[in-house]
Design a protein around this motif. Structure first.
Motif, PDB file in Angstrom:
ATOM      1  N   CYS A  46      30.376  29.156  35.145  1.00 28.32           N
ATOM      2  CA  CYS A  46      29.615  30.163  35.348  1.00 28.32           C
ATOM      3  C   CYS A  46      30.100  32.147  35.104  1.00 28.32           C
ATOM      4  O   CYS A  46      29.839  32.789  35.278  1.00 28.32           O
ATOM      5  CB  CYS A  46      28.893  30.570  36.673  1.00 28.32           C
ATOM      6  SG  CYS A  46      28.113  28.657  37.379  1.00 28.32           S
ATOM      7  N   VAL A  47      31.466  31.333  35.114  1.00 31.59           N
ATOM      8  CA  VAL A  47      31.972  33.068  34.550  1.00 31.59           C
ATOM      9  C   VAL A  47      31.611  33.743  34.355  1.00 31.59           C
ATOM     10  O   VAL A  47      31.432  35.011  34.022  1.00 31.59           O
ATOM     11  CB  VAL A  47      34.161  32.471  34.571  1.00 31.59           C
ATOM     12  CG1 VAL A  47      34.435  34.133  34.343  1.00 31.59           C
ATOM     13  CG2 VAL A  47      34.304  31.811  35.967  1.00 31.59           C
ATOM     14  N   LYS A  48      31.220  33.436  32.454  1.00 28.82           N
ATOM     15  CA  LYS A  48      30.550  34.331  31.507  1.00 28.82           C
ATOM     16  C   LYS A  48      29.301  34.993  32.017  1.00 28.82           C
ATOM     17  O   LYS A  48      29.180  36.311  31.874  1.00 28.82           O
ATOM     18  CB  LYS A  48      30.131  33.114  30.144  1.00 28.82           C
ATOM     19  CG  LYS A  48      30.319  34.151  28.958  1.00 28.82           C
ATOM     20  CD  LYS A  48      29.403  33.586  27.790  1.00 28.82           C
ATOM     21  CE  LYS A  48      29.160  34.641  26.743  1.00 28.82           C
ATOM     22  NZ  LYS A  48      28.422  35.166  26.397  1.00 28.82           N
ATOM     23  N   SER A  49      28.439  34.395  32.868  1.00 28.30           N
ATOM     24  CA  SER A  49      27.015  34.499  33.139  1.00 28.30           C
ATOM     25  C   SER A  49      27.390  35.932  33.938  1.00 28.30           C
ATOM     26  O   SER A  49      27.026  36.968  34.255  1.00 28.30           O
ATOM     27  CB  SER A  49      26.289  33.113  33.915  1.00 28.30           C
ATOM     28  OG  SER A  49      26.557  32.926  34.564  1.00 28.30           O
ATOM     29  N   ASN A  56      26.812  39.628  33.745  1.00 23.78           N
ATOM     30  CA  ASN A  56      25.905  40.946  33.991  1.00 23.78           C
ATOM     31  C   ASN A  56      26.469  41.998  35.281  1.00 23.78           C
ATOM     32  O   ASN A  56      26.445  42.773  36.198  1.00 23.78           O
ATOM     33  CB  ASN A  56      25.843  39.890  35.345  1.00 23.78           C
ATOM     34  CG  ASN A  56      24.549  39.117  35.673  1.00 23.78           C
ATOM     35  OD1 ASN A  56      23.322  39.702  35.361  1.00 23.78           O
ATOM     36  ND2 ASN A  56      24.193  37.977  34.027  1.00 23.78           N
ATOM     37  N   GLY A  57      28.137  42.329  34.873  1.00 29.43           N
ATOM     38  CA  GLY A  57      29.314  43.222  35.340  1.00 29.43           C
ATOM     39  C   GLY A  57      29.882  42.525  36.480  1.00 29.43           C
ATOM     40  O   GLY A  57      30.973  43.709  36.705  1.00 29.43           O
ATOM     41  N   ALA A  58      30.540  41.734  36.096  1.00 30.51           N
ATOM     42  CA  ALA A  58      31.174  41.364  37.301  1.00 30.51           C
ATOM     43  C   ALA A  58      32.685  41.588  36.891  1.00 30.51           C
ATOM     44  O   ALA A  58      33.123  42.006  35.614  1.00 30.51           O
ATOM     45  CB  ALA A  58      31.459  40.030  37.514  1.00 30.51           C
ATOM     46  N   LYS A  59      33.274  42.941  37.271  1.00 26.35           N
ATOM     47  CA  LYS A  59      35.059  43.231  37.048  1.00 26.35           C
ATOM     48  C   LYS A  59      36.134  42.526  37.300  1.00 26.35           C
ATOM     49  O   LYS A  59      36.454  42.469  36.222  1.00 26.35           O
ATOM     50  CB  LYS A  59      34.410  44.603  37.370  1.00 26.35           C
ATOM     51  CG  LYS A  59      33.776  45.656  36.973  1.00 26.35           C
ATOM     52  CD  LYS A  59      33.961  47.144  37.455  1.00 26.35           C
ATOM     53  CE  LYS A  59      32.822  47.863  37.476  1.00 26.35           C
ATOM     54  NZ  LYS A  59      31.419  47.108  38.076  1.00 26.35           N
ATOM     55  N   ASP A  60      36.353  41.806  38.343  1.00 30.58           N
ATOM     56  CA  ASP A  60      37.520  40.759  39.135  1.00 30.58           C
ATOM     57  C   ASP A  60      36.752  39.629  39.005  1.00 30.58           C
ATOM     58  O   ASP A  60      35.808  39.224  39.936  1.00 30.58           O
ATOM     59  CB  ASP A  60      37.817  42.294  39.880  1.00 30.58           C
ATOM     60  CG  ASP A  60      39.174  40.914  40.049  1.00 30.58           C
ATOM     61  OD1 ASP A  60      39.939  39.749  39.249  1.00 30.58           O
ATOM     62  OD2 ASP A  60      39.778  41.623  40.441  1.00 30.58           O
ATOM     63  N   ILE A  61      37.572  38.074  38.494  1.00 32.01           N
ATOM     64  CA  ILE A  61      36.166  37.214  38.318  1.00 32.01           C
ATOM     65  C   ILE A  61      37.564  36.458  38.552  1.00 32.01           C
ATOM     66  O   ILE A  61      38.852  36.532  37.348  1.00 32.01           O
ATOM     67  CB  ILE A  61      34.943  37.095  37.853  1.00 32.01           C
ATOM     68  CG1 ILE A  61      34.174  35.754  37.960  1.00 32.01           C
ATOM     69  CG2 ILE A  61      35.600  36.718  36.049  1.00 32.01           C
ATOM     70  CD1 ILE A  61      33.050  36.145  37.104  1.00 32.01           C
ATOM     71  N   ILE A  62      37.337  35.053  39.268  1.00 34.40           N
ATOM     72  CA  ILE A  62      38.439  33.948  39.477  1.00 34.40           C
ATOM     73  C   ILE A  62      36.742  32.997  39.049  1.00 34.40           C
ATOM     74  O   ILE A  62      36.299  32.594  39.516  1.00 34.40           O
ATOM     75  CB  ILE A  62      38.962  33.755  40.582  1.00 34.40           C
ATOM     76  CG1 ILE A  62      39.381  34.750  41.293  1.00 34.40           C
ATOM     77  CG2 ILE A  62      39.855  32.825  40.570  1.00 34.40           C
ATOM     78  CD1 ILE A  62      40.748  35.389  41.903  1.00 34.40           C
ATOM     79  N   GLY A  63      37.347  31.927  38.124  1.00 36.93           N
ATOM     80  CA  GLY A  63      36.865  30.488  38.104  1.00 36.93           C
ATOM     81  C   GLY A  63      37.231  29.607  38.598  1.00 36.93           C
ATOM     82  O   GLY A  63      38.811  29.264  38.802  1.00 36.93           O
ATOM     83  N   ILE A  64      36.821  28.911  38.917  1.00 37.89           N
ATOM     84  CA  ILE A  64      37.160  27.640  40.013  1.00 37.89           C
ATOM     85  C   ILE A  64      36.662  26.056  39.617  1.00 37.89           C
ATOM     86  O   ILE A  64      35.990  26.275  39.456  1.00 37.89           O
ATOM     87  CB  ILE A  64      36.952  27.919  41.689  1.00 37.89           C
ATOM     88  CG1 ILE A  64      37.294  28.913  42.176  1.00 37.89           C
ATOM     89  CG2 ILE A  64      36.722  26.534  43.078  1.00 37.89           C
ATOM     90  CD1 ILE A  64      39.152  29.383  42.590  1.00 37.89           C
ATOM     91  N   ASP A  65      37.329  25.364  39.376  1.00 43.43           N
ATOM     92  CA  ASP A  65      37.054  24.061  39.103  1.00 43.43           C
ATOM     93  C   ASP A  65      36.992  22.848  40.230  1.00 43.43           C
ATOM     94  O   ASP A  65      37.297  23.693  41.357  1.00 43.43           O
ATOM     95  CB  ASP A  65      38.384  23.258  38.532  1.00 43.43           C
ATOM     96  CG  ASP A  65      38.627  23.686  36.674  1.00 43.43           C
ATOM     97  OD1 ASP A  65      38.281  23.706  36.070  1.00 43.43           O
ATOM     98  OD2 ASP A  65      39.872  24.201  36.569  1.00 43.43           O
ATOM     99  N   GLY A  66      36.129  22.142  39.856  1.00 44.32           N
ATOM    100  CA  GLY A  66      35.448  21.289  40.648  1.00 44.32           C
ATOM    101  C   GLY A  66      34.226  20.316  40.710  1.00 44.32           C
ATOM    102  O   GLY A  66      32.920  21.512  39.487  1.00 44.32           O
TER     103      GLY A  66
END
Length: 144
Positions: A34-37, A41-51
């Motif tokens: 979901c990181v790209k979406s 949409n404006g998220a400035k600091d984001i961490i993607g979690i696997d699972g």
């Protein structure tokens, strides 16, 4: 202090949450797919979690690990937080007034730092009856 928002498949909530948390800058913890979406949409600091879904436990654990690694207090919140109210005593009446998200967070963190506790939270209820500390203590005593 680290403010985190645990979210999944609701990137349209980014603007509302970031606007209402300003000047605090949240870290979005979302599924990797979901990181790209969220960025779009404006998220400035984001961490993607696997699972595999649901990832809520992994997201919360990651937020706590960030806090431990940086020796910081961690605020965790959902992506659909709508509003918060603070209860004030005015004479013999209780009045609930909306306050900005960041004010609630900053006040809770200040109170937490000056206490002997390691966890703080809010009541999800809008019923002022449940905001009465005497009632809460009375119920607790009744259950002992």
């Amino acid at each position: 202090m680290i403010v985190t928002i645990q979210s999944a498949k609701r990137p349209t909530n980014v603007k509302y949450m970031e606007d209402n948390l300003f000047p605090l800058k949240p870290i979005w913890i979302v599924p990797k797919d979901c990181v790209k979406s969220y960025v779009d949409n404006g998220a400035k600091d984001i961490i993607g979690i696997d699972g595999e879904y649901p990832l809520k436990t992994k997201q919360l654990n990651h937020a706590l690990e960030l806090g431990e690694k940086n020796n910081e207090i961690v605020v965790t919140m959902d992506d659909d937080f709508q509003f918060c109210k603070k209860v004030f005593q005015k004479g013999d009446k209780k009045i609930a007034a909306k306050i900005p998200f960041h004010e609630l967070i900053l006040e809770m963190v200040d109170r937490l730092k000056s206490s002997d506790y390691n966890l703080a939270g809010i009541s999800p209820s809008t019923n002022l009856f449940f905001k009465d500390i005497e009632i809460q203590y009375q119920w607790y005593r009744d259950w002992e």
